[in-house]
Design an enzyme around this catalytic site. Sequence first.
Site, PDB file in Angstrom:
ATOM      1  N   ARG A  99     -93.923 110.018 -10.196  1.00 37.20           N
ATOM      2  CA  ARG A  99     -92.915 110.063 -11.258  1.00 37.20           C
ATOM      3  C   ARG A  99     -91.531 109.648 -10.765  1.00 37.20           C
ATOM      4  O   ARG A  99     -90.794 108.924 -11.445  1.00 37.20           O
ATOM      5  CB  ARG A  99     -92.875 111.468 -11.883  1.00 37.20           C
ATOM      6  CG  ARG A  99     -91.884 111.658 -13.023  1.00 37.20           C
ATOM      7  CD  ARG A  99     -91.828 110.505 -14.015  1.00 37.20           C
ATOM      8  NE  ARG A  99     -93.132 110.054 -14.487  1.00 37.20           N
ATOM      9  CZ  ARG A  99     -93.357 108.872 -15.004  1.00 37.20           C
ATOM     10  NH1 ARG A  99     -92.375 107.976 -15.105  1.00 37.20           N
ATOM     11  NH2 ARG A  99     -94.562 108.532 -15.411  1.00 37.20           N
ATOM     12  N   LYS A 134     -69.622 102.970 -16.751  1.00 37.59           N
ATOM     13  CA  LYS A 134     -70.415 103.853 -17.613  1.00 37.59           C
ATOM     14  C   LYS A 134     -71.838 103.922 -17.066  1.00 37.59           C
ATOM     15  O   LYS A 134     -72.801 103.428 -17.654  1.00 37.59           O
ATOM     16  CB  LYS A 134     -70.391 103.344 -19.045  1.00 37.59           C
ATOM     17  CG  LYS A 134     -69.003 103.386 -19.669  1.00 37.59           C
ATOM     18  CD  LYS A 134     -68.989 102.800 -21.065  1.00 37.59           C
ATOM     19  CE  LYS A 134     -67.578 102.799 -21.643  1.00 37.59           C
ATOM     20  NZ  LYS A 134     -67.531 102.190 -22.988  1.00 37.59           N
ATOM     21  N   LYS A 166     -55.366 101.250 -18.693  1.00 38.17           N
ATOM     22  CA  LYS A 166     -55.940 101.332 -20.032  1.00 38.17           C
ATOM     23  C   LYS A 166     -54.920 101.899 -21.019  1.00 38.17           C
ATOM     24  O   LYS A 166     -53.802 102.262 -20.640  1.00 38.17           O
ATOM     25  CB  LYS A 166     -57.215 102.172 -19.995  1.00 38.17           C
ATOM     26  CG  LYS A 166     -58.250 101.649 -18.982  1.00 38.17           C
ATOM     27  CD  LYS A 166     -59.624 102.201 -19.239  1.00 38.17           C
ATOM     28  CE  LYS A 166     -60.258 101.540 -20.446  1.00 38.17           C
ATOM     29  NZ  LYS A 166     -61.654 101.978 -20.644  1.00 38.17           N
ATOM     30  N   GLU A 196     -55.451  96.528 -20.058  1.00 38.25           N
ATOM     31  CA  GLU A 196     -56.107  96.463 -21.360  1.00 38.25           C
ATOM     32  C   GLU A 196     -55.065  96.256 -22.463  1.00 38.25           C
ATOM     33  O   GLU A 196     -54.028  96.934 -22.479  1.00 38.25           O
ATOM     34  CB  GLU A 196     -56.874  97.761 -21.615  1.00 38.25           C
ATOM     35  CG  GLU A 196     -57.509  97.850 -22.994  1.00 38.25           C
ATOM     36  CD  GLU A 196     -58.143  99.204 -23.253  1.00 38.25           C
ATOM     37  OE1 GLU A 196     -59.039  99.272 -24.108  1.00 38.25           O
ATOM     38  OE2 GLU A 196     -57.746 100.211 -22.611  1.00 38.25           O
ATOM     39  N   ASP A 217     -59.572  94.044 -25.673  1.00 33.77           N
ATOM     40  CA  ASP A 217     -60.451  95.095 -26.164  1.00 33.77           C
ATOM     41  C   ASP A 217     -60.683  95.000 -27.674  1.00 33.77           C
ATOM     42  O   ASP A 217     -59.732  94.987 -28.463  1.00 33.77           O
ATOM     43  CB  ASP A 217     -59.858  96.466 -25.818  1.00 33.77           C
ATOM     44  CG  ASP A 217     -60.835  97.599 -26.066  1.00 33.77           C
ATOM     45  OD1 ASP A 217     -62.012  97.462 -25.700  1.00 33.77           O
ATOM     46  OD2 ASP A 217     -60.412  98.618 -26.637  1.00 33.77           O
TER      47      ASP A 217
END
Length: 277
Positions: A99, A134, A166, A196, A217
């Site tokens: 597994r 992410k 950002k 950004e 963005d």
Amino acid sequence: MLHPLTYEPIVRAALAEDLGRAGDITTDSIVPADAVATARVAARQDGRVAGLEVALSAFRTLDPAAELRVEHGDGADVPPGATIATVTARARALLTAERTALNLLGRLSGIATATRALVREVEGTRARIVCTRKTTPGLRVLEKHAVRLGGGFNHRFGLDDAVLVKDNHIAVAGGIRPAVERVRAAIGHMVKVEVEVDTLAQLEELLTLPVDVVLLDNMDPPTLRRAVAMVDGRMVTEASGNVTLSTVRAIAEAGVDMISVGWLTHSAPNLDVGLDM
């Protein structure tokens, strides 16, 4: 190719999680300790292989004498039913590590397969497909490796290898200019700076500042074209937001250099793989 020092701690931690306090009580009850068997790692669907050496190391961790034969290594495209690799080892090791090995192989191959699909969609344009931060906690190095195997490229690996200013940084700093000025005053000369922007007005201000990359963005393709024209090669352009298989071509044709895609590493479906004894 990943160095074993990179992935062996991850594999050991995954095995330890599965073995728990008492080990594999099912396999240890049924299978004699000296039994040896051969297993076939097989693809159940079309895809691109990624993380095979990582997955196979799970078997070798439990049986250092395991014999591994790779039929389709990392980066190979396989059809349904293809044998990816065969493993001859103690039967207990095969069943206990199964597994963990398949979880890693399926996860990473799924990312590579999804990346491959996006890369194919933008062929003929200048755009590169890149991943983001992410990622699954603890698996970033593996997942970013899988993106490369799919034909994509990596964005920064962490908070320490590049600057990305950002919207929240800009809000706290009180504007784009003070944010960039503070960053430039603090970082070394080898560090790239990306900022950004959400609007063309912000981009116009940014073009007066010492910035290497602009993150455009959530702009639609017509707005992206205008942004690329405004930049006119003065910095690298990266588009993000609303990137899917159906939208990525139009985004690429807007002329951006990079298209960043978060779902490659947080939502790509696993490739279906199995182990046949």
